[in-house]
Scaffold this motif. Sequence first.
Motif, PDB file in Angstrom:
ATOM      1  N   LYS A 433     -19.854   9.633 -49.896  1.00  9.90           N
ATOM      2  CA  LYS A 433     -20.657  10.557 -50.711  1.00  9.90           C
ATOM      3  C   LYS A 433     -20.534  11.996 -50.234  1.00  9.90           C
ATOM      4  O   LYS A 433     -20.454  12.925 -51.045  1.00  9.90           O
ATOM      5  N   ASN A 434     -20.535  12.222 -48.928  1.00  7.79           N
ATOM      6  CA  ASN A 434     -20.486  13.583 -48.400  1.00  7.79           C
ATOM      7  C   ASN A 434     -19.074  14.171 -48.406  1.00  7.79           C
ATOM      8  O   ASN A 434     -18.896  15.324 -48.023  1.00  7.79           O
ATOM      9  N   CYS A 435     -18.086  13.350 -48.826  1.00  5.78           N
ATOM     10  CA  CYS A 435     -16.710  13.849 -48.907  1.00  5.78           C
ATOM     11  C   CYS A 435     -16.285  13.928 -50.381  1.00  5.78           C
ATOM     12  O   CYS A 435     -16.746  14.792 -51.092  1.00  5.78           O
ATOM     13  N   MET A 436     -15.462  12.981 -50.849  1.00  5.76           N
ATOM     14  CA  MET A 436     -14.993  13.061 -52.236  1.00  5.76           C
ATOM     15  C   MET A 436     -15.924  12.332 -53.210  1.00  5.76           C
ATOM     16  O   MET A 436     -15.748  12.418 -54.425  1.00  5.76           O
ATOM     17  N   ASN A 437     -16.867  11.590 -52.692  1.00  7.85           N
ATOM     18  CA  ASN A 437     -17.913  10.945 -53.514  1.00  7.85           C
ATOM     19  C   ASN A 437     -17.312  10.105 -54.642  1.00  7.85           C
ATOM     20  O   ASN A 437     -17.617  10.299 -55.819  1.00  7.85           O
ATOM     21  N   ILE A 438     -16.460   9.128 -54.263  1.00  9.98           N
ATOM     22  CA  ILE A 438     -15.848   8.237 -55.261  1.00  9.98           C
ATOM     23  C   ILE A 438     -16.784   7.049 -55.455  1.00  9.98           C
ATOM     24  O   ILE A 438     -16.757   6.088 -54.679  1.00  9.98           O
ATOM     25  N   ALA A 486     -13.953   7.463 -61.589  1.00  9.77           N
ATOM     26  CA  ALA A 486     -14.525   8.133 -60.408  1.00  9.77           C
ATOM     27  C   ALA A 486     -13.420   8.774 -59.572  1.00  9.77           C
ATOM     28  O   ALA A 486     -13.581   9.883 -59.052  1.00  9.77           O
ATOM     29  N   ILE A 487     -12.287   8.081 -59.452  1.00  5.41           N
ATOM     30  CA  ILE A 487     -11.153   8.652 -58.709  1.00  5.41           C
ATOM     31  C   ILE A 487     -10.593   9.859 -59.463  1.00  5.41           C
ATOM     32  O   ILE A 487     -10.312  10.908 -58.873  1.00  5.41           O
ATOM     33  N   ASP A 488     -10.454   9.716 -60.773  1.00  6.93           N
ATOM     34  CA  ASP A 488      -9.911  10.811 -61.585  1.00  6.93           C
ATOM     35  C   ASP A 488     -10.816  12.043 -61.550  1.00  6.93           C
ATOM     36  O   ASP A 488     -10.329  13.185 -61.613  1.00  6.93           O
ATOM     37  N   ASN A 489     -12.132  11.805 -61.412  1.00  7.30           N
ATOM     38  CA  ASN A 489     -13.092  12.922 -61.386  1.00  7.30           C
ATOM     39  C   ASN A 489     -12.983  13.775 -60.125  1.00  7.30           C
ATOM     40  O   ASN A 489     -13.537  14.870 -60.066  1.00  7.30           O
ATOM     41  N   THR A 490     -12.291  13.250 -59.104  1.00  4.24           N
ATOM     42  CA  THR A 490     -12.119  14.065 -57.887  1.00  4.24           C
ATOM     43  C   THR A 490     -11.075  15.157 -58.084  1.00  4.24           C
ATOM     44  O   THR A 490     -10.990  16.089 -57.287  1.00  4.24           O
ATOM     45  N   LYS A 491     -10.285  15.017 -59.121  1.00  4.82           N
ATOM     46  CA  LYS A 491      -9.259  16.041 -59.382  1.00  4.82           C
ATOM     47  C   LYS A 491      -9.940  17.349 -59.774  1.00  4.82           C
ATOM     48  O   LYS A 491     -10.884  17.356 -60.554  1.00  4.82           O
ATOM     49  N   GLY A 492      -9.454  18.424 -59.195  1.00  4.24           N
ATOM     50  CA  GLY A 492     -10.075  19.722 -59.433  1.00  4.24           C
ATOM     51  C   GLY A 492     -11.215  20.023 -58.473  1.00  4.24           C
ATOM     52  O   GLY A 492     -11.894  21.050 -58.628  1.00  4.24           O
ATOM     53  N   SER A 493     -11.447  19.145 -57.482  1.00  2.71           N
ATOM     54  CA  SER A 493     -12.494  19.404 -56.485  1.00  2.71           C
ATOM     55  C   SER A 493     -12.139  20.621 -55.646  1.00  2.71           C
ATOM     56  O   SER A 493     -10.976  21.042 -55.587  1.00  2.71           O
ATOM     57  N   GLU A 494     -13.156  21.175 -54.984  1.00  2.37           N
ATOM     58  CA  GLU A 494     -12.910  22.317 -54.101  1.00  2.37           C
ATOM     59  C   GLU A 494     -11.975  21.902 -52.959  1.00  2.37           C
ATOM     60  O   GLU A 494     -12.069  20.796 -52.432  1.00  2.37           O
ATOM     61  N   LEU A 495     -11.111  22.801 -52.558  1.00  2.00           N
ATOM     62  CA  LEU A 495     -10.133  22.522 -51.502  1.00  2.00           C
ATOM     63  C   LEU A 495     -10.817  22.114 -50.203  1.00  2.00           C
ATOM     64  O   LEU A 495     -10.353  21.192 -49.517  1.00  2.00           O
ATOM     65  N   HIS A 496     -11.919  22.786 -49.864  1.00  2.00           N
ATOM     66  CA  HIS A 496     -12.568  22.484 -48.577  1.00  2.00           C
ATOM     67  C   HIS A 496     -13.114  21.059 -48.533  1.00  2.00           C
ATOM     68  O   HIS A 496     -13.213  20.454 -47.472  1.00  2.00           O
ATOM     69  N   VAL A 556      -0.601  15.491 -46.949  1.00  2.00           N
ATOM     70  CA  VAL A 556      -1.592  16.461 -47.413  1.00  2.00           C
ATOM     71  C   VAL A 556      -1.046  17.294 -48.557  1.00  2.00           C
ATOM     72  O   VAL A 556      -1.759  17.575 -49.534  1.00  2.00           O
ATOM     73  N   ASN A 557       0.220  17.668 -48.480  1.00  2.00           N
ATOM     74  CA  ASN A 557       0.833  18.434 -49.576  1.00  2.00           C
ATOM     75  C   ASN A 557       0.835  17.637 -50.879  1.00  2.00           C
ATOM     76  O   ASN A 557       0.537  18.175 -51.957  1.00  2.00           O
ATOM     77  N   LYS A 558       1.165  16.350 -50.780  1.00  2.00           N
ATOM     78  CA  LYS A 558       1.170  15.493 -51.968  1.00  2.00           C
ATOM     79  C   LYS A 558      -0.240  15.336 -52.526  1.00  2.00           C
ATOM     80  O   LYS A 558      -0.439  15.326 -53.740  1.00  2.00           O
ATOM     81  N   LEU A 559      -1.215  15.221 -51.633  1.00  2.00           N
ATOM     82  CA  LEU A 559      -2.602  15.067 -52.057  1.00  2.00           C
ATOM     83  C   LEU A 559      -3.074  16.302 -52.821  1.00  2.00           C
ATOM     84  O   LEU A 559      -3.722  16.199 -53.867  1.00  2.00           O
ATOM     85  N   ILE A 560      -2.737  17.470 -52.293  1.00  2.00           N
ATOM     86  CA  ILE A 560      -3.109  18.729 -52.957  1.00  2.00           C
ATOM     87  C   ILE A 560      -2.411  18.843 -54.310  1.00  2.00           C
ATOM     88  O   ILE A 560      -3.000  19.277 -55.308  1.00  2.00           O
ATOM     89  N   GLU A 561      -1.157  18.390 -54.357  1.00  2.00           N
ATOM     90  CA  GLU A 561      -0.398  18.434 -55.617  1.00  2.00           C
ATOM     91  C   GLU A 561      -1.040  17.540 -56.679  1.00  2.00           C
ATOM     92  O   GLU A 561      -1.107  17.889 -57.865  1.00  2.00           O
ATOM     93  N   ILE A 562      -1.544  16.371 -56.246  1.00  2.00           N
ATOM     94  CA  ILE A 562      -2.163  15.420 -57.186  1.00  2.00           C
ATOM     95  C   ILE A 562      -3.533  15.910 -57.638  1.00  2.00           C
ATOM     96  O   ILE A 562      -3.862  15.895 -58.829  1.00  2.00           O
ATOM     97  N   ILE A 563      -4.362  16.361 -56.693  1.00  2.00           N
ATOM     98  CA  ILE A 563      -5.744  16.726 -57.003  1.00  2.00           C
ATOM     99  C   ILE A 563      -5.836  18.095 -57.656  1.00  2.00           C
ATOM    100  O   ILE A 563      -6.740  18.361 -58.447  1.00  2.00           O
ATOM    101  N   HIS A 564      -4.876  18.955 -57.329  1.00  2.00           N
ATOM    102  CA  HIS A 564      -4.868  20.326 -57.861  1.00  2.00           C
ATOM    103  C   HIS A 564      -6.257  20.963 -57.641  1.00  2.00           C
ATOM    104  O   HIS A 564      -6.991  21.235 -58.599  1.00  2.00           O
ATOM    105  N   PRO A 565      -6.615  21.192 -56.404  1.00  2.00           N
ATOM    106  CA  PRO A 565      -7.985  21.621 -56.075  1.00  2.00           C
ATOM    107  C   PRO A 565      -8.322  23.041 -56.522  1.00  2.00           C
ATOM    108  O   PRO A 565      -7.447  23.881 -56.721  1.00  2.00           O
ATOM    109  N   LYS A 566      -9.623  23.246 -56.628  1.00  2.00           N
ATOM    110  CA  LYS A 566     -10.140  24.586 -56.913  1.00  2.00           C
ATOM    111  C   LYS A 566     -10.162  25.351 -55.597  1.00  2.00           C
ATOM    112  O   LYS A 566     -10.668  24.858 -54.586  1.00  2.00           O
ATOM    113  N   VAL A 567      -9.594  26.537 -55.583  1.00  2.00           N
ATOM    114  CA  VAL A 567      -9.551  27.349 -54.369  1.00  2.00           C
ATOM    115  C   VAL A 567     -10.567  28.470 -54.502  1.00  2.00           C
ATOM    116  O   VAL A 567     -10.431  29.348 -55.364  1.00  2.00           O
TER     117      VAL A 567
END
Length: 649
Positions: A433-438, A486-496, A556-567
Amino acid sequence: MTKLEYDQKVEKLILWAHAYYVQDNPIATDEEYDKLNREVLAYEQNNPQDAHPNSPTKRVGGFVLEGFQKANHLSRMWSQEDIFNTQELIDWINRAKKVNENLEYYCEPKFDGASMNLIYEHGVLKQAITRGDGSVGEDVTNNVKTMHSVPLQIKEQSLIEIRGEVVIRKSDFEKINAQRLKNGEQLFANPRNAASGSLRQLDPSITAQRKLFFNVWGIGQNSLEFKTNSQSMEYIYSLGFVKPPLQRVCHNVQEIEELYHQIIDSRDVIPMMLDGMVIKINDLETQDELGFTVKYPKWSCAYKFPAVEKSTRVKDIILQVGRTGVITPVAVVEPTHIDGSTVERATLHNFDEIARLDLRLNDEVIIIKSGDIIPKITKVFTDRRDGTQIEVQRPTSCPKCQSELLDEGTLIKCQNLDCEARVVNSIIYFASKNCMNIDGLGNKIVELLVNEKIIFDILDLYSLSYEKLKNLEGFKEKKINNLLNAIDNTKGSELHRIINALGIEHIGEVASKQICLEFGLDVVNVNYEQLVALDGIGEQMANSFCEFMRVNHELVNKLIEIIHPKVEEKVEVSENAFKGKTVVLTGTMSVSRGVIKKNLEVLGAKVSSSVSKKTDYVIYGEEAGSKYDKAVELGVQTLTEDEMNALLD
């Protein structure tokens, strides 16, 4: 049977149940109790609308759960600062006296069990939550309702958290282990483990058989108007909770020491395990002024009992790989009976500790328990060596994945996120919950997915599909779709949030946010010199971050590529009325307090949950309550929502 007769029989049944389960002193035969219980149950089945909310018939256990849901405490459950001798007690008191010279100390035995938070609303037990990490625990309400020492209904109608320790009597512990031995089951190591294990049974009827006991030690969120801890607790006991033995308000070090030694002398006659005495500043206003450190309240401490020590022999050193990859050496010793339990392992913390002790295999050692869960080795008898001793070597490769270890000196770590020893826990942590909250990706599901070789690391979560999950036991269409969403909803999460969810040693949520604000997507390439230049990022943190990114750079690079985080962009906070101020929010406002809190924090304010003399502003809305009253009493400036907005303008 009339409603009046039913109510009278319920009260008698409650009295009998309390005497049997709580006081361990039956005042009726089993036959009498069973007969009355059947009469009450029959009436309740025919007249469910008249059922008494505190009827003992409700304590037999309900349906079997698939797992425990996470639940939030209304206010944080803190750890205790430990003290071990008179000088440390004096030092603790002197720190408290800087706020108030005239102190009283509320003292009581510290029971060794599992901490529990009970939430009552409108006089009814609403929720029971394990301590967890202090903010979030597990909802075990169904199990706690089977405990006769926990009232299902109290006269206090306001929202209140009542906290205590779930324990088990030594005699009941022996009976449980005797039965487990008979059934060929693994024995509980001690009463604390038995209590914790019983509390977390998915079948509440098993919990109901274990005779768990709830010892109250405090309250969390509340709107009570008492001025001292002792007054508050006397009121709590009047609600139907059992008052612990040897409890007293002391006025100086001498009185505290006398009670401390009295409790030590009484350990054998008190039916539950103790590991110390809790001391609290009695005056509640002084408690508020003292406040908290990061880990514990400054107004409370645990005066631990003296250590119990025995000698034994070290048979082996095994290596444990933790969630973050930290390698911890554990000594396997000859089975030794200490303070009511058999000890076969002892913590060594790290390899520097092994070197400090000059510990070798086959050494004879002193092992102690001092209220700690895991015993530790304090001394090696080097003069008793007979030539069979073998030096302990520092490991260079991970015992699970054989990848090269990072040796920081005190800490030795496996940095490989794909290491089988840490992959399950790394995914669990990532999804928490305190991380990606899946939502829906709990511990058991992660273990199942890894064990069935459907996923091998964090990245594989994002390649899960309906086809891969449909044949798993218990996975229906709705459950699969909810998990995938729930997994798909993590896409676009903040980078931190992503960086924090990786579980990098020494790097928590605050550090993750700071690093991401500074470097954005370049966090994977940041170097040591860039990190240590940041305020608050030390050498150890910087080294850990850089080494982690070196080992897991591709992942980590692949993870960022998949999630495409908000910076998030770094914004310098300009001068404003709330920058650097401590603010408390209370009452109902035009928008949620969470939104206001976030807005104030962006302006550089510190938003606190309690009012003290150090508070700069209390911002209040409708039905403000006790926090507003306290602000007025202390002379803290109060602001309406409109006045707050005027200051912002």
